[in-house]
Motif scaffolding. Structure first.
Motif, PDB file in Angstrom:
ATOM      1  N   PRO A   5       7.232  11.610   8.082  1.00 58.53           N
ATOM      2  CA  PRO A   5       6.219  10.557   7.937  1.00 58.53           C
ATOM      3  C   PRO A   5       5.708  10.392   6.511  1.00 58.53           C
ATOM      4  CG  PRO A   5       5.175  12.580   8.631  1.00 58.53           C
ATOM      5  CD  PRO A   5       6.644  12.891   8.493  1.00 58.53           C
ATOM      6  N   TYR A   6       6.390  10.991   5.513  1.00 63.30           N
ATOM      7  CA  TYR A   6       5.827  11.038   4.167  1.00 63.30           C
ATOM      8  C   TYR A   6       6.365   9.971   3.223  1.00 63.30           C
ATOM      9  CZ  TYR A   6       4.040  15.457   5.883  1.00 63.30           C
ATOM     10  OH  TYR A   6       3.400  16.409   6.629  1.00 63.30           O
ATOM     11  N   TRP A   7       7.638   9.615   3.331  1.00 63.30           N
ATOM     12  CA  TRP A   7       8.182   8.591   2.449  1.00 63.30           C
ATOM     13  C   TRP A   7       8.773   7.454   3.273  1.00 63.30           C
ATOM     14  CZ3 TRP A   7       6.303   9.054  -2.114  1.00 63.30           C
ATOM     15  CH2 TRP A   7       6.069  10.317  -2.661  1.00 63.30           C
ATOM     16  N   PRO A   8       8.375   6.204   2.974  1.00 64.78           N
ATOM     17  CA  PRO A   8       7.415   5.811   1.943  1.00 64.78           C
ATOM     18  C   PRO A   8       6.002   6.267   2.285  1.00 64.78           C
ATOM     19  CG  PRO A   8       8.021   3.914   3.271  1.00 64.78           C
ATOM     20  CD  PRO A   8       8.913   5.028   3.709  1.00 64.78           C
ATOM     21  N   GLY A  25       0.784  -1.227   0.000  1.00 61.06           N
ATOM     22  CA  GLY A  25       0.000   0.000   0.000  1.00 61.06           C
ATOM     23  C   GLY A  25       0.812   1.270   0.000  1.00 61.06           C
ATOM     24  N   LYS A  26       2.131   1.154  -0.161  1.00 60.88           N
ATOM     25  CA  LYS A  26       3.000   2.318  -0.081  1.00 60.88           C
ATOM     26  C   LYS A  26       3.601   2.675  -1.431  1.00 60.88           C
ATOM     27  CE  LYS A  26       4.345   1.310   4.716  1.00 60.88           C
ATOM     28  NZ  LYS A  26       5.463   0.982   5.623  1.00 60.88           N
ATOM     29  N   VAL A  27       3.879   3.960  -1.590  1.00 61.30           N
ATOM     30  CA  VAL A  27       4.701   4.447  -2.692  1.00 61.30           C
ATOM     31  C   VAL A  27       6.124   4.545  -2.163  1.00 61.30           C
ATOM     32  CG1 VAL A  27       5.107   6.275  -4.365  1.00 61.30           C
ATOM     33  CG2 VAL A  27       2.767   5.746  -3.628  1.00 61.30           C
ATOM     34  N   LEU A  30       7.082  16.295  -1.533  1.00 61.54           N
ATOM     35  CA  LEU A  30       7.265  16.060  -0.107  1.00 61.54           C
ATOM     36  C   LEU A  30       6.431  14.884   0.397  1.00 61.54           C
ATOM     37  CD1 LEU A  30       7.195  19.754   1.189  1.00 61.54           C
ATOM     38  CD2 LEU A  30       9.199  18.303   0.763  1.00 61.54           C
ATOM     39  N   GLY A  31       5.570  14.341  -0.479  1.00 61.48           N
ATOM     40  CA  GLY A  31       4.711  13.243  -0.079  1.00 61.48           C
ATOM     41  C   GLY A  31       3.385  13.694   0.489  1.00 61.48           C
ATOM     42  N   ARG A  32       3.124  14.993   0.483  1.00 59.38           N
ATOM     43  CA  ARG A  32       1.858  15.501   0.988  1.00 59.38           C
ATOM     44  C   ARG A  32       0.790  15.408  -0.097  1.00 59.38           C
ATOM     45  NH1 ARG A  32       5.120  20.361   3.570  1.00 59.38           N
ATOM     46  NH2 ARG A  32       5.658  19.435   5.573  1.00 59.38           N
ATOM     47  N   GLU A  33      -0.435  15.233   0.327  1.00 59.71           N
ATOM     48  CA  GLU A  33      -1.539  15.062  -0.609  1.00 59.71           C
ATOM     49  C   GLU A  33      -2.051  16.416  -1.100  1.00 59.71           C
ATOM     50  OE1 GLU A  33      -4.411  12.763   1.498  1.00 59.71           O
ATOM     51  OE2 GLU A  33      -3.091  11.025   1.724  1.00 59.71           O
ATOM     52  N   ASN A  34      -1.921  16.633  -2.415  1.00 56.43           N
ATOM     53  CA  ASN A  34      -2.545  17.815  -3.013  1.00 56.43           C
ATOM     54  C   ASN A  34      -4.057  17.636  -3.064  1.00 56.43           C
ATOM     55  OD1 ASN A  34      -0.053  18.964  -3.367  1.00 56.43           O
ATOM     56  ND2 ASN A  34       0.099  18.467  -5.541  1.00 56.43           N
ATOM     57  N   TRP A  35      -4.471  16.427  -3.425  1.00 52.94           N
ATOM     58  CA  TRP A  35      -5.885  16.076  -3.422  1.00 52.94           C
ATOM     59  C   TRP A  35      -6.041  14.572  -3.525  1.00 52.94           C
ATOM     60  CZ3 TRP A  35      -6.595  13.535  -7.940  1.00 52.94           C
ATOM     61  CH2 TRP A  35      -5.908  13.957  -9.088  1.00 52.94           C
TER      62      TRP A  35
END
Length: 437
Positions: free
Chosen positions: A88-91, A72-74, A130-135
């Motif tokens: 906490p962003y990658w993976p 479930g990870k990128v 940065l691994g943050r969700e744009n949407w």
């Protein structure tokens, strides 16, 4: 097609328990070390989608590799073989296993690359570096193996996403994550949705195929084009994709697909059937077009589910030396690339041997344009269903080959090989990924 039923049954079972399990690679002592192997890395989860190349992420001056996995990870890996950790962003954790390709695109044409991933939780995630969700957009149905199609369909410079899901919907999502329209197909949509300029107008139409075998062509507004849909036989377990290409050089593309009843079918833009010919099996990835023999006319390259690779004309007549029979399952059409540096195009693809043990369960095969295996192949990497990526990772002028293998504990998952393919043409593309098709 019983083989396909077995495959999906194994995938279903695998996804139930594998996502959080550590991968314990088996070894095959009878496989000698490959002198071309640069990296063989082990990860948590398995890789079903195509690894992609992203610009230098860790500041070491070398491009890095990004992919999704069944945990479930990128994941982002350095080309030294180490995973890049930036908690906490990658993976990056999504809500379900990832079987589809991770996509890279500058959606808003602002010079920054977004990371697009479709998860088994039915959601499409747009991430920044940065691994943050744009949407996040919920398609309300599982997304099996098909990544979103990303395209500027109207020349605006902005990229939209097109994707189907188990909800039976084909969705258009704009660059800001807004759902522009949904169109319901007859059944679930596991096959890749593609955007193609069919008539040379500069405006791209949307082509989709549902699991019931219905092929549809939509305008950019989601309205079906005249003459569509057209019906083919239903999928059994794994999709048989649809695509389009200009067969006769008149500037107008034809639409084509293969089916589980072992048939190739082609239509014109109005949905009139132009041709149909038998195959030994269907091809999960739509056939590719390329001029392999240098006569100025494109041939179809068809990699069939039963392991047969053929190169044929629009009437199904095979070129000399073809078909080539591996006897093992192939899920993606070959990449067309001069991998040995002799100036002639080659065909390179992955295959899965259900009877193979350890790393011999899957391999990379390379064939000359005449259908003969190249020296040094096959290269064993464990069970594999993913397409290959070629890119100049270390800027030495040669392309490396990135392969995903090791599914179901058969080996390590991420492999990078040296090749003799040269990066002759400098192409500015997102993530520095180079495709030869």
């Amino acid at each position: 097609m019983q083989k396909n039923i077995v495959i999906m049954a194994q995938i279903t079972v695998l996804l139930l328990f594998l996502a959080c399990q550590p991968v314990m690679a088996q070894s095959s002592s009878d496989v000698p070390p490959d002198p071309d192997l640069m990296i063989s890395a082990q990860i948590h989860g398995d890789i079903y989608g195509q690894p992609k190349v992203i610009d230098d992420f860790d500041g070491d001056g070398i491009k890095d590799i990004i992919f999704g996995a069944t945990d479930g990870k990128v994941h982002i890996f350095s080309t030294t073989g180490r995973e890049i950790f930036r908690p906490p962003y990658w993976p990056k954790q999504t809500g379900g296993p990832i079987l589809a390709d991770v996509q890279l695109a500058d959606l808003t044409n602002d010079g920054t690359t977004e990371i697009i991933v479709a998860s088994q939780d039915g959601k499409v995630y747009c991430l920044n570096a940065l691994g943050r969700e744009n949407w996040v957009v919920n398609t309300r149905g599982k997304i099996l193996i098909s990544a979103p199609e990303i395209a500027d369909v109207d020349g605006s410079g902005l990229h939209n996403l097109f994707i189907g899901s188990k909800s039976g919907m084909v969705s258009r999502i704009d660059e800001k994550g807004r759902l522009m329209w949904e169109v319901r197909m007859n059944t679930s949509v596991s096959a890749a949705v593609v955007a193609r300029d069919l008539d040379g107008s500069g405006i791209k139409d949307i082509i989709a195929k549902d699991d019931g075998g219905k092929v549809m062509v939509f305008g950019v507004n989601g309205v079906p084009k005249q003459g569509w849909p057209q019906e083919t036989s239903a999928n059994l377990t794994w999709p048989f994709n649809v695509d389009a290409g200009d067969i006769n050089g008149d500037g107008i593309k034809e639409v084509y697909t293969t089916t589980p009843n072992k048939t190739f079918v082609m239509w014109n833009t109005e949905g009139t059937k132009l041709n149909e010919f038998p195959l030994s099996d269907g091809a999960h990835t739509a056939p590719r077009l390329a001029d392999l023999d240098g006569d100025g006319r494109d041939e179809f390259i068809i990699a069939q589910a039963d392991g047969t690779v053929t190169v044929c004309d629009r009437n199904g007549r095979a070129l000399a030396g073809w078909p080539f029979k591996t006897g093992h399952a192939i899920y993606h059409a070959p990449r067309i690339i001069d991998i040995d540096g002799d100036g002639r195009p080659d065909l390179v693809f992955t295959a899965w041997n259900p009877e193979g043990v350890g790393v011999r369960a899957g391999y990379v095969m390379a064939l000359s344009r005449n259908g003969t295996p190249l020296p040094g192949y096959p290269k064993y990497i464990g069970k594999t269903v993913a397409p290959l990526t070629f890119a100049d990772l270390n800027n030495n002028g040669y392309l490396e080959m990135i392969a995903a293998g090791g599914i179901n504990y058969t080996g390590k998952q991420l492999h990078v090989f040296k090749t003799r393919a040269r990066n002759h043409i400098k192409i500015a593309v997102l993530g520095q990924e180079v495709f030869f098709q």
